[in-house]
Design a protein around this motif. Structure first.
Motif, short mmCIF file in Angstrom:
data_model
loop_
_atom_site.label_atom_id
_atom_site.label_comp_id
_atom_site.label_asym_id
_atom_site.label_seq_id
_atom_site.Cartn_x
_atom_site.Cartn_y
_atom_site.Cartn_z
N LEU A 127 0.88 -1.17 0.00
CA LEU A 127 0.00 0.00 0.00
C LEU A 127 0.91 1.21 0.00
CD1 LEU A 127 -2.65 -1.25 2.58
CD2 LEU A 127 -2.82 -1.24 0.08
N HIS A 128 1.20 1.70 -1.19
CA HIS A 128 2.23 2.72 -1.32
C HIS A 128 1.69 4.08 -0.86
CE1 HIS A 128 2.35 5.88 -4.49
NE2 HIS A 128 1.36 5.21 -5.03
N SER A 129 2.58 4.85 -0.20
CA SER A 129 2.19 6.14 0.39
C SER A 129 0.89 5.97 1.19
CB SER A 129 2.03 7.21 -0.68
OG SER A 129 3.26 7.58 -1.24
N PHE A 130 0.88 5.01 2.07
CA PHE A 130 -0.35 4.64 2.78
C PHE A 130 -0.93 5.81 3.55
CE2 PHE A 130 -2.43 3.03 6.68
CZ PHE A 130 -3.48 2.36 6.08
N SER A 131 -2.21 6.08 3.29
CA SER A 131 -2.92 7.15 4.01
C SER A 131 -4.30 6.69 4.43
CB SER A 131 -3.03 8.39 3.12
OG SER A 131 -3.75 8.11 1.93
N GLY A 132 -4.45 5.37 4.60
CA GLY A 132 -5.76 4.81 4.92
C GLY A 132 -6.08 4.84 6.40
N PHE A 187 3.59 -1.55 3.81
CA PHE A 187 3.16 -0.15 3.81
C PHE A 187 4.39 0.73 3.59
CE2 PHE A 187 0.63 -2.74 6.57
CZ PHE A 187 -0.69 -2.32 6.43
N SER A 188 4.27 1.74 2.73
CA SER A 188 5.42 2.61 2.50
C SER A 188 5.11 4.05 2.87
CB SER A 188 5.89 2.53 1.04
OG SER A 188 4.89 2.92 0.14
N ILE A 189 6.13 4.71 3.37
CA ILE A 189 6.07 6.13 3.73
C ILE A 189 6.76 6.93 2.63
CG2 ILE A 189 6.76 7.91 5.38
CD1 ILE A 189 6.84 5.79 7.54
N LEU A 214 1.58 10.37 9.36
CA LEU A 214 2.62 9.51 9.93
C LEU A 214 2.14 8.75 11.15
CD1 LEU A 214 5.73 11.88 9.72
CD2 LEU A 214 5.33 9.82 8.36
N GLU A 215 1.13 9.27 11.83
CA GLU A 215 0.69 8.65 13.08
C GLU A 215 0.28 7.20 12.87
OE1 GLU A 215 -2.29 11.10 14.83
OE2 GLU A 215 -0.96 12.84 15.06
N ALA A 216 -0.35 6.92 11.71
CA ALA A 216 -0.79 5.55 11.45
C ALA A 216 0.38 4.58 11.41
CB ALA A 216 -1.57 5.49 10.14
N PHE A 217 1.55 5.07 11.00
CA PHE A 217 2.70 4.18 10.86
C PHE A 217 3.26 3.73 12.21
CE2 PHE A 217 2.38 6.03 6.70
CZ PHE A 217 2.75 5.00 5.86
N GLN A 218 2.83 4.36 13.28
CA GLN A 218 3.24 3.90 14.60
C GLN A 218 2.62 2.54 14.92
OE1 GLN A 218 1.99 7.18 17.08
NE2 GLN A 218 3.81 8.40 16.59
#
Length: 274
Positions: free
Chosen positions: A158-163, A178-180, A193-197
């Motif tokens: 899920l590239h540039s994940f913003s879901g 998942f990529s940032i 970015l919070e979701a990536f935590q």
């Protein structure tokens, strides 16, 4: 797959785009000098599949992905693209399927047609045991429904994940990575970015999405001439600064991040037998 452990991995970019292709020799040299080991170059439609193939043949750094981007679906018909896609994927055993997906953000989107093309590309990826690079904007429920109704079982990015953060666990269970993007480090984008935590360390990758998604000025280490319309161009060599700022943001040692994400790329790209 051309999956290997080593240096920095750009998990998603479009080196075939005119803004980058014009300077490809320079870009390859500068990305190598920045320690970038692998470029996952995503096509967007049958019109650029050959361009991506040519890059993969020229540069060992390039891992090709072939697919139809949801932005291109409206202009597509059923004139043999599935056979053509299979041919490119078969010709490059290390390749993946991408950039594919769903997008309800764009004007005049046809989500029904997007779903049809997405599902058909998932079927091809499953039949060949290939990973998939997924674009999704404002269509997360549709994406989940497509995954649930398909027999697709390969890893997908899920590239540039913003879901939605609450969907992360379900996506992980289905094999998601998942990529940032460096773009997420703009001060007004930090909420993304919070979701990536909540994403497991072994499912994370970093990307530039070059030539677009320009990162903030402090992450721009290498520049290129602007596009014809005057808009700036994101250079893949900026990936090193993205790794560094991610290391700072996450509190993880940079060397450990490089090693961990390299292993993640190997696991994402590894061909699954069918």
């Amino acid at each position: 797959m051309r999956a290997r452990s080593g240096g920095l991995i750009d998990a998603h970019l479009h080196l075939q785009m005119p803004a980058l292709r014009e300077f490809e020799i320079r870009i390859i040299e500068e990305t190598r000098n920045a320690g970038v080991d692998q470029l996952l170059v995503n096509a967007t439609s049958p019109q650029d599949w050959k361009d991506v193939a040519d890059l993969a043949e020229l540069y060992s750094d390039v891992t090709p992905f072939f697919g139809i981007h949801p932005w291109q679906v409206n202009a597509m018909d059923d004139s043999g693209w599935e056979d053509q896609l299979r041919n490119f994927l078969t010709r490059f055993p290390e390749s993946g399927v991408g950039e594919v997906g769903l997008d309800k953000w764009i004007r005049d989107h046809d989500i029904t047609k997007q779903r049809d093309f997405f599902l058909r590309q998932l079927t091809i990826a499953e039949s060949l045991g290939r990973p998939v690079a997924v674009h999704c904007l404002r269509a997360w429920g549709h994406l989940w429904e497509c995954l649930a109704q398909s027999e697709f079982s390969q890893p997908f990015l899920l590239h540039s994940f913003s879901g939605p953060g609450e969907m992360i666990g379900d996506f992980v269970d289905r094999g998601a990575f998942f990529s940032i993007s460096g773009y997420f480090f703009h001060p007004d984008k930090t909420a993304k970015l919070e979701a990536f935590q909540n994403i497991p360390d072994d499912r994370l990758l970093l990307e530039t999405d070059a030539p677009d998604m320009l990162p903030p000025a402090n992450l721009i280490a290498t520049t290129l001439p602007p596009k014809e319309d005057g808009s700036p161009v994101n250079h893949p060599a900026n990936l090193r600064r993205i790794y560094e700022v991610y290391s700072e943001w996450s509190g993880r040692d940079l060397d450990e991040v490089i090693s961990s994400l390299s292993d993640n790329a190997v696991n994402f790209l590894r061909k699954r037998s069918q």
